[in-house]
Design a protein around this motif. Sequence first.
Motif, PDB file in Angstrom:
ATOM      1  N   LEU B 125       0.704  23.367   3.457  1.00 49.51           N
ATOM      2  CA  LEU B 125      -0.628  23.849   3.093  1.00 49.51           C
ATOM      3  C   LEU B 125      -0.643  25.344   2.800  1.00 49.51           C
ATOM      4  O   LEU B 125      -1.661  25.899   2.438  1.00 49.51           O
ATOM      5  N   GLY B 126       0.479  26.016   2.966  1.00 53.58           N
ATOM      6  CA  GLY B 126       0.533  27.473   2.765  1.00 53.58           C
ATOM      7  C   GLY B 126       0.558  27.851   1.297  1.00 53.58           C
ATOM      8  O   GLY B 126       0.258  27.042   0.418  1.00 53.58           O
ATOM      9  N   ILE B 127       0.905  29.096   1.034  1.00 55.79           N
ATOM     10  CA  ILE B 127       0.820  29.588  -0.338  1.00 55.79           C
ATOM     11  C   ILE B 127       1.887  28.966  -1.242  1.00 55.79           C
ATOM     12  O   ILE B 127       1.724  28.913  -2.454  1.00 55.79           O
ATOM     13  N   LEU B 128       2.971  28.462  -0.650  1.00 53.76           N
ATOM     14  CA  LEU B 128       4.082  27.969  -1.456  1.00 53.76           C
ATOM     15  C   LEU B 128       3.668  26.833  -2.396  1.00 53.76           C
ATOM     16  O   LEU B 128       4.048  26.814  -3.566  1.00 53.76           O
ATOM     17  N   SER B 129       2.869  25.910  -1.887  1.00 53.76           N
ATOM     18  CA  SER B 129       2.470  24.770  -2.718  1.00 53.76           C
ATOM     19  C   SER B 129       1.596  25.237  -3.886  1.00 53.76           C
ATOM     20  O   SER B 129       1.672  24.695  -4.985  1.00 53.76           O
ATOM     21  N   LYS B 130       0.765  26.261  -3.651  1.00 49.32           N
ATOM     22  CA  LYS B 130      -0.097  26.775  -4.741  1.00 49.32           C
ATOM     23  C   LYS B 130       0.733  27.502  -5.787  1.00 49.32           C
ATOM     24  O   LYS B 130       0.488  27.390  -6.989  1.00 49.32           O
ATOM     25  N   VAL B 131       1.729  28.249  -5.294  1.00 45.62           N
ATOM     26  CA  VAL B 131       2.603  28.959  -6.228  1.00 45.62           C
ATOM     27  C   VAL B 131       3.347  27.953  -7.098  1.00 45.62           C
ATOM     28  O   VAL B 131       3.399  28.080  -8.319  1.00 45.62           O
ATOM     29  N   ALA B 132       3.885  26.922  -6.467  1.00 37.18           N
ATOM     30  CA  ALA B 132       4.629  25.904  -7.208  1.00 37.18           C
ATOM     31  C   ALA B 132       3.730  25.258  -8.268  1.00 37.18           C
ATOM     32  O   ALA B 132       4.144  25.055  -9.415  1.00 37.18           O
ATOM     33  N   PHE B 133       2.509  24.972  -7.880  1.00 34.49           N
ATOM     34  CA  PHE B 133       1.568  24.353  -8.809  1.00 34.49           C
ATOM     35  C   PHE B 133       1.275  25.297  -9.985  1.00 34.49           C
ATOM     36  O   PHE B 133       1.314  24.900 -11.154  1.00 34.49           O
ATOM     37  N   GLY B 134       1.018  26.562  -9.672  1.00 28.80           N
ATOM     38  CA  GLY B 134       0.773  27.554 -10.722  1.00 28.80           C
ATOM     39  C   GLY B 134       1.970  27.704 -11.641  1.00 28.80           C
ATOM     40  O   GLY B 134       1.823  27.832 -12.863  1.00 28.80           O
ATOM     41  N   VAL B 135       3.164  27.657 -11.052  1.00 29.97           N
ATOM     42  CA  VAL B 135       4.383  27.803 -11.848  1.00 29.97           C
ATOM     43  C   VAL B 135       4.479  26.704 -12.911  1.00 29.97           C
ATOM     44  O   VAL B 135       4.815  26.968 -14.067  1.00 29.97           O
ATOM     45  N   TYR B 204      -8.202  24.615  -3.461  1.00 28.05           N
ATOM     46  CA  TYR B 204      -9.335  23.696  -3.413  1.00 28.05           C
ATOM     47  C   TYR B 204      -8.894  22.328  -2.899  1.00 28.05           C
ATOM     48  O   TYR B 204      -9.587  21.661  -2.151  1.00 28.05           O
ATOM     49  N   LEU B 205      -7.694  21.920  -3.303  1.00 23.80           N
ATOM     50  CA  LEU B 205      -7.218  20.593  -2.943  1.00 23.80           C
ATOM     51  C   LEU B 205      -6.623  20.541  -1.541  1.00 23.80           C
ATOM     52  O   LEU B 205      -6.375  19.467  -1.016  1.00 23.80           O
ATOM     53  N   GLY B 206      -6.362  21.646  -0.937  1.00 26.34           N
ATOM     54  CA  GLY B 206      -5.837  21.585   0.422  1.00 26.34           C
ATOM     55  C   GLY B 206      -5.212  22.889   0.859  1.00 26.34           C
ATOM     56  O   GLY B 206      -4.148  23.248   0.367  1.00 26.34           O
ATOM     57  N   SER B 207      -5.909  23.626   1.720  1.00 26.29           N
ATOM     58  CA  SER B 207      -5.350  24.875   2.221  1.00 26.29           C
ATOM     59  C   SER B 207      -6.243  25.407   3.330  1.00 26.29           C
ATOM     60  O   SER B 207      -7.247  24.785   3.681  1.00 26.29           O
ATOM     61  N   ALA B 208      -5.905  26.538   3.857  1.00 27.27           N
ATOM     62  CA  ALA B 208      -6.709  27.111   4.926  1.00 27.27           C
ATOM     63  C   ALA B 208      -7.194  28.516   4.577  1.00 27.27           C
ATOM     64  O   ALA B 208      -7.865  29.165   5.355  1.00 27.27           O
ATOM     65  N   ARG B 209      -6.804  28.996   3.403  1.00 27.69           N
ATOM     66  CA  ARG B 209      -7.228  30.340   2.988  1.00 27.69           C
ATOM     67  C   ARG B 209      -7.344  30.419   1.468  1.00 27.69           C
ATOM     68  O   ARG B 209      -6.835  29.562   0.764  1.00 27.69           O
ATOM     69  N   GLY B 210      -7.989  31.455   1.005  1.00 32.21           N
ATOM     70  CA  GLY B 210      -8.101  31.673  -0.437  1.00 32.21           C
ATOM     71  C   GLY B 210      -9.486  31.378  -0.960  1.00 32.21           C
ATOM     72  O   GLY B 210     -10.307  30.752  -0.269  1.00 32.21           O
ATOM     73  N   LEU B 211      -9.777  31.838  -2.172  1.00 33.38           N
ATOM     74  CA  LEU B 211     -11.113  31.674  -2.754  1.00 33.38           C
ATOM     75  C   LEU B 211     -11.424  30.211  -3.014  1.00 33.38           C
ATOM     76  O   LEU B 211     -12.559  29.773  -2.841  1.00 33.38           O
ATOM     77  N   GLY B 212     -10.418  29.451  -3.437  1.00 34.45           N
ATOM     78  CA  GLY B 212     -10.613  28.013  -3.667  1.00 34.45           C
ATOM     79  C   GLY B 212     -11.005  27.328  -2.366  1.00 34.45           C
ATOM     80  O   GLY B 212     -11.906  26.475  -2.342  1.00 34.45           O
ATOM     81  N   TYR B 213     -10.359  27.735  -1.272  1.00 37.81           N
ATOM     82  CA  TYR B 213     -10.661  27.168   0.039  1.00 37.81           C
ATOM     83  C   TYR B 213     -12.092  27.507   0.441  1.00 37.81           C
ATOM     84  O   TYR B 213     -12.834  26.662   0.950  1.00 37.81           O
TER      85      TYR B 213
END
Lengths: 271, 265
Positions: B125-135, B204-213
């Motif tokens: 749920l950390g930043i890694l999954s979001k980075v991978a998705f953005g990549v 937005y889809l799953g995390s604990a921090r960030g604007l989407g969250y």
Amino acid sequence: MRLASPPGTCAVRLQGCRRSFRTPDGGVYVALDRVDLEVRAGEFVALVGPTGCGKSTLLNLVAGLLQPDAGRVEVFGAPLEGINRRASYLFQQDVLLPWKTAEENVMLGLVFRRVRREEARRQARAWLERVGLRGFENRYPHQLSGGMRKRVALAQNLIVNPEILLMDEPFAALDVQTRQLMENDLLRIWQEERKTVLFVTHDLEEAIALSDRVVVLSAGPAARPVGEFPVELPRPRDVTEVRLDPAFGELFRRIWELLRGEVLRAFRLAP
Amino acid sequence: MRSGSLPDARWGLRATQAAVFVLLVGAWEVASRLRWLDPFFFSRPSSVAERVARWFASGEVYGHIYVTSLETLLAFLVGSLLGVVVGFAFALSPALSRVFDPYVKVANAMPRIVLAPIFTLWFGLGILSKVAFGVTLVFFVVFFNTYQGVREVDRNVLNNARMLGATDRDLLRHVLLPSALVWILSSLHTSVGLALVGAVVGEYLGSARGLGYLIHQAEALFDTTGVFAGLVVLAGFVLVVDLLVTSVERQLLRWKPPSHVEEAL
Ligand SMILES: Nc1ncnc2c1ncn2[C@@H]1O[C@H](COP(=O)(O)OP(=O)(O)O)[C@@H](O)[C@H]1O
Ligand SMILES: [Mg+2]
């Protein structure tokens, strides 16, 4: 500065060169065939011929950018392999890098030779001044006129101190005044540096005004030199004044007689 | 004459834009106060403004902005780097591009959103999954532009550099890379935008921090004011990022002639 090669030696020799291209419909077009040509060291040779006869192709062979299908290309007596390291090539097209300034473009050849930046910059400035572009060092190509860009390209070629200068209709796209200025500049620099020059043009007057010898190429396909005319007009020349010399007109008539036939032939053969 | 009239026209435009904003927000506020719009579903501008102000005053929003910025930046950098490297490899090796062409086409055509749950599974749920998705979003844009940029290099320009003594490495550094960079820069807004989309959608889809969250959480609590406040912060964030990109672009494309359209204006 490197010593100019001893005069009289053969700087460029083409022997029985042929070069063909694949056509889009799968056929083969022989552009040049049985081409023999010699350019002595320090000589200024002009190559004229109808459009599309293979002048650029011939220069590309001498530059080592194209290989002949048959025959051989020799540079100072040695067979040419790969790029011709003793020549520079002033292309007909605009080939300056748009993201580099005039100065950076001129420096390029020195950068490739791993010359120190400051030294390269200093020489580039000096060359820009020699081609009359002082104060334009930091302009980008799009901020220069066509004639200025050609001057930058000329400086870019000369800064590497080539023994052989290949030039492909370098001034064709310029207006008459700019063109005559640049022709005179070229003659002045050539006079000082004594380079071997192979100068392609479709303008016979330009060819005579500049060169020691005019070589006429026949119409394609299978174009080859069909006539050679020594130009025995006095030097140093001014390209505007030399045209008034009666010998100039006489020579022009003689060469034109041959060239006109080739131009007409090229015109009739054109699809 | 032109230089005098230009700023005037600009001010006129800005004034009109501001007027439109005031009109819309005013209408929203009034409609909400008169109960034409149910505040539960539509909130109202004054409440949203108050919420945004509270977030900034308490400082709780900064952590979220930081996380989203970090994800965006990393996704952009990693995606661009991969795109440039693979783009170059494909452009310089016809065999490679021929073999992988169908794979690239399929991968690019795939809706990337379906990957988000898988990345959450793989990277947590950390930043890694979001980075991978953005990549996965950024990569293709940069890849195609690099490929195009290298392929479009004029043959005469290359030959000129070769005649001047360039080695293959010199060609790469002084001709091919800058040429590709022009194309990559022309899509900078798109690729940075996609990195941001990757970050926010991932959050937005799953995390604990960030604007989407932040937005997602407010939504889960039926807190419309919170949702709108999150959107306002996000919009401000996007605006700032876009201004940054524009200034970077200006800096890097100094050498470019102004486009004909700009000149005509
Ligand atoms: N790369 C190429 N592929 C196919 N045909 C070519 C190529 N380069 C030149 N040709 C053909 O060879 C002929 C000579 O071309 P070129 O040397 O450019 O002529 P010139 O410079 O005298 O105008 C032309 O008919 C041209 O169409
Ligand atoms: Mg030509």
